[in-house]
Design an enzyme around this catalytic site. Structure first.
Site, short mmCIF file in Angstrom:
data_model
loop_
_atom_site.label_atom_id
_atom_site.label_comp_id
_atom_site.label_asym_id
_atom_site.label_seq_id
_atom_site.Cartn_x
_atom_site.Cartn_y
_atom_site.Cartn_z
N LYS A 1 0.87 -1.08 -0.21
CA LYS A 1 -0.12 0.05 -0.08
C LYS A 1 0.81 1.28 0.10
O LYS A 1 1.99 1.12 0.23
CB LYS A 1 -0.82 0.02 1.26
CG LYS A 1 -0.24 -0.03 2.58
CD LYS A 1 -1.17 -0.24 3.69
CE LYS A 1 -0.64 -0.26 5.19
NZ LYS A 1 -0.99 -0.71 6.22
N ARG B 1 -10.76 -0.58 14.58
CA ARG B 1 -10.99 0.29 13.36
C ARG B 1 -11.80 -0.31 12.28
O ARG B 1 -13.10 -0.08 12.43
CB ARG B 1 -9.29 0.14 12.71
CG ARG B 1 -9.25 1.24 11.35
CD ARG B 1 -7.64 1.21 11.02
NE ARG B 1 -6.91 0.21 10.76
CZ ARG B 1 -5.74 -0.13 10.42
NH1 ARG B 1 -5.00 0.81 10.51
NH2 ARG B 1 -5.44 -1.22 9.99
N HIS C 1 -6.02 -7.73 13.24
CA HIS C 1 -4.87 -6.96 12.97
C HIS C 1 -4.51 -6.48 14.56
O HIS C 1 -5.21 -6.47 15.41
CB HIS C 1 -5.27 -5.89 12.23
CG HIS C 1 -4.12 -5.02 11.86
ND1 HIS C 1 -3.06 -5.24 11.32
CD2 HIS C 1 -3.92 -3.45 11.82
CE1 HIS C 1 -2.28 -4.31 11.06
NE2 HIS C 1 -2.62 -3.00 11.27
N ARG D 1 1.59 -10.52 7.14
CA ARG D 1 1.28 -9.47 6.30
C ARG D 1 2.47 -8.46 6.47
O ARG D 1 2.15 -7.37 6.96
CB ARG D 1 0.03 -8.87 6.64
CG ARG D 1 -1.30 -9.75 6.21
CD ARG D 1 -2.54 -8.84 6.52
NE ARG D 1 -2.64 -8.30 7.78
CZ ARG D 1 -3.28 -8.79 8.71
NH1 ARG D 1 -3.86 -9.78 8.66
NH2 ARG D 1 -3.19 -8.00 9.85
N TYR E 1 15.45 30.87 6.43
CA TYR E 1 14.11 31.45 6.94
C TYR E 1 14.17 31.50 8.49
O TYR E 1 14.43 30.46 9.03
CB TYR E 1 12.89 30.61 6.59
CG TYR E 1 12.62 30.83 5.05
CD1 TYR E 1 12.18 32.11 4.58
CD2 TYR E 1 12.36 29.46 4.55
CE1 TYR E 1 12.00 31.97 3.22
CE2 TYR E 1 12.03 29.60 3.06
CZ TYR E 1 11.82 30.71 2.50
OH TYR E 1 11.49 30.87 1.04
N CYS F 1 13.65 24.12 4.15
CA CYS F 1 13.07 25.19 3.06
C CYS F 1 11.94 24.06 2.13
O CYS F 1 12.24 22.98 2.27
CB CYS F 1 13.85 25.72 2.05
SG CYS F 1 14.96 26.88 3.08
N ASP G 1 12.06 23.13 -0.80
CA ASP G 1 12.96 22.48 -1.94
C ASP G 1 14.36 22.35 -1.73
O ASP G 1 15.35 21.60 -2.40
CB ASP G 1 12.93 23.13 -3.38
CG ASP G 1 11.45 23.67 -3.43
OD1 ASP G 1 10.55 22.77 -3.56
OD2 ASP G 1 11.08 24.97 -3.74
#
Ligand SMILES: *Cc1c(COP(=O)(O)O)cnc(C)c1O
Length: 383
Positions: free
Chosen positions: A38, A136, A168, A227, A273, A321, A323
Site C-alpha cells: 500500500k 478500526r 490486526h 502481512r 528562514y 525550506c 525545496d
C-alpha cells in the site's frame, strides 16, 4: 556508481527485498508472505516491489484501495490482491472484473457487497476481517454470541466467496506485559472464532494476523499468511523499540541530494528562514537540493540532524525550506557544487538511517518513508 539526478533521488535496492524475504521466512516457519504494498509500497514503488516479491515466491499482495490494486493489475501482476480497507460501492465492479479480493470490514458492508453481487450475478472474493481489539475495521460486538452470529452470516452470504479471515494487532511492537497480554488475547479470540466456525462445518479459509512487529515478536503462529510491509523494506518502525528476534535486514531505500552552492559566512551571520542558525565563527555552508516538499520533514530544522557528504557526518543548519536545506560543511574539505549528500544510506564508512530522520521528526519510519514525495525520482539499484 549510479546515474544521479540533478536535484535529489531515492535509490531502491530491489535485490535487498529478496534477502529480507528470506530473513522473514526464518521467523515464521511455513507461514507464507502477503506482501503489503500500500501507499506505493511506503514510497518504494508498489509495482517494482510486487515484482521483486513475486521473484521471491510471494503470491499475495495487500493494498489499501482499489486504485492501488488496479495499478498492480495494469502492470500485469496476476497474483491475488487483498484490499485491506474500504472500497466505495461505485467501484465494486472492479472487484470481479479484475479479480480483486475485498476485506469484509463490517456485516453491513458485506451485505451491501452481496446485494451488489446478486444484482449483477457475479461472485465477489473476500476475506472476513475480525476486530479483536484494534477497533478500526472488522466485525466486533461486545456480545460474543452476536459477534459470532455476524461472522457466520458473512460466511453464509451466497454471492460472496469468503476465502479467508484475518485480524490486526495494535500493540505487537510493545514487549511490555500489558501489551503482550493484549496481543496474546487477540490471538486467542481469533483462534476461538476459527474453532467455532469449524465446529459448525464452516471453513474459514486463509488465516492471517501478523504485521511486521507481529512477525518479529510472535514468530510462527501457525497461520497461513503473514502481512509484512516494513520488514521486507528492511526496516522497523523505530530502531529504538526492542524486539524479540534480531534478523539481519538490509534497508531497501537510500536518499540522496546534490550540493548546489557552497559559501562561507562570518560569525554573527544567519542561515535560512527565521534566521534560527547563527554562525559563531567563519562557517562553510553547503546548500542541498532537497526540502520538505520532497518529504524531508521540516521538523528536522535546527536539531543538528546529521547527513553525509564525502562520507563524513555534518549537521543540517537553519530551517528546512520547501525545496532546499543547508548543511554546515566547515569541517569537510573541498565540498563543491554537484557533490552528493546522503540523507539515508551509506557513504564511505558512515551510515545514516531513516530511523534518525524519524526520531528527529518525532514520528515512525512508516510515515517518513511513505511521505517521500512523488516528485523524487526512484532509481533502481539493479540498474
Ligand atoms: C499496513 C498494514 C500491514 C503492514 O504493516 P507493517 O507494520 O508495515 O508490517 C498489515 N496489515 C494491515 C491490515 C495493514 O493495514
Amino acid at each position: 556508481m549510479l546515474e544521479s539526478y540533478s536535484r535529489c533521488w531515492a535509490e531502491i535496492d530491489y535485490d535487498a527485498i529478496g534477502h529480507n524475504v528470506k530473513e522473514i521466512k526464518k521467523l515464521v516457519g511455513e507461514t507464507k508472505i502477503m506482501g503489503i504494498v500500500k501507499a506505493n509500497a511506503y514510497g518504494h514503488g508498489s509495482v517494482k516491489c510486487a515484482k521483486a516479491l513475486e521473484e521471491n515466491g510471494v503470491d499475495f499482495f495487500g493494498v489499501s484501495s482499489v486504485d492501488e490494486a488496479l495499478e498492480l493489475r495494469n502492470a500485469g501482476i496476476e497474483s491475488s490482491i487483498l484490499i485491506l480497507g474500504y472500497t466505495p460501492p461505485e467501484h465494486f465492479h472492479y472487484l470481479h472484473e479484475k479479480k480483486i479480493t475485498q476485506s469484509l470490514i463490517s456485516l453491513d458492508y458485506a451485505k451491501r457487497l452481496n446485494a451488489y453481487a446478486k444484482e449483477h450475478d457475479v461472485i465477489i472474493h473476500a476475506h472476513c476481517k475480525v476486530d479483536t481489539g484494534m477497533n478500526r475495521t472488522g466485525i466486533q460486538d461486545q456480545d460474543q454470541k452476536k459477534e459470532m452470529d455476524s461472522i457466520i452470516e458473512v460466511f453464509s452470504l451466497t454471492k460472496i466467496s469468503v476465502d479467508g479471515m484475518f485480524t490486526h494487532f495494535p500493540v505487537s511492537d510493545d514487549l511490555g506485559e500489558e501489551s503482550a497480554a493484549f496481543t496474546k488475547h487477540q490471538i486467542e479470540l481469533f483462534n476461538e472464532v476459527v474453532a467455532s466456525l469449524k465446529e459448525i462445518g464452516i471453513q474459514p479459509g486463509i488465516l492471517h494476523v501478523q504485521n511486521s512487529y507481529g512477525i518479529l515478536n510472535y514468530g510462527d503462529l501457525g497461520m497461513d499468511y503473514c502481512r509484512p510491509g516494513l520488514l521486507y523494506m528492511g526496516v522497523t518502525s523505530d530502531d529504538s523499540i526492542p524486539i524479540l528476534s534480531q534478523p539481519n535486514f538490509i534497508p531497501v531505500m537510500s536518499l540522496y541530494a546534490n550540493v548546489s552552492v557552497v559559501k562561507t559566512i562570518k560569525a554573527g551571520q544567519t542561515v535560512g528562514y527565521g534566521r534560527h542558525f547563527m554562525a559563531t565563527k567563519p562557517t562553510k555552508i553547503a546548500t542541498i537540493s532537497i526540502g520538505y516538499a520532497d518529504g524531508l520533514p521540516r521538523l528536522l530544522s535546527n536539531k543538528n540532524h546529521e547527513v553525509l557528504i564525502h562520507g563524513k557526518r555534518c549537521p543540517l543548519v537553519g530551517n528546512i525550506c520547501m525545496d532546499q536545506c543547508m548543511v554546515d560543511v566547515t569541517e569537510i574539505e573541498d565540498v563543491k557544487e554537484g557533490d552528493i549528500c546522503c540523507l539515508v544510506g551509506r557513504q564511505g564508512d558512515e551510515v545514516v538511517t531513516i530511523d534518525s530522520i524519524s526520531r528527529d521528526a518525532h514520528t515512525i519510519n512508516n510515515e517518513t518513508l511513505s511521505a517521500i514525495a512523488a516528485r523524487v525520482p526512484r532509481l533502481d539499484k539493479r540498474g
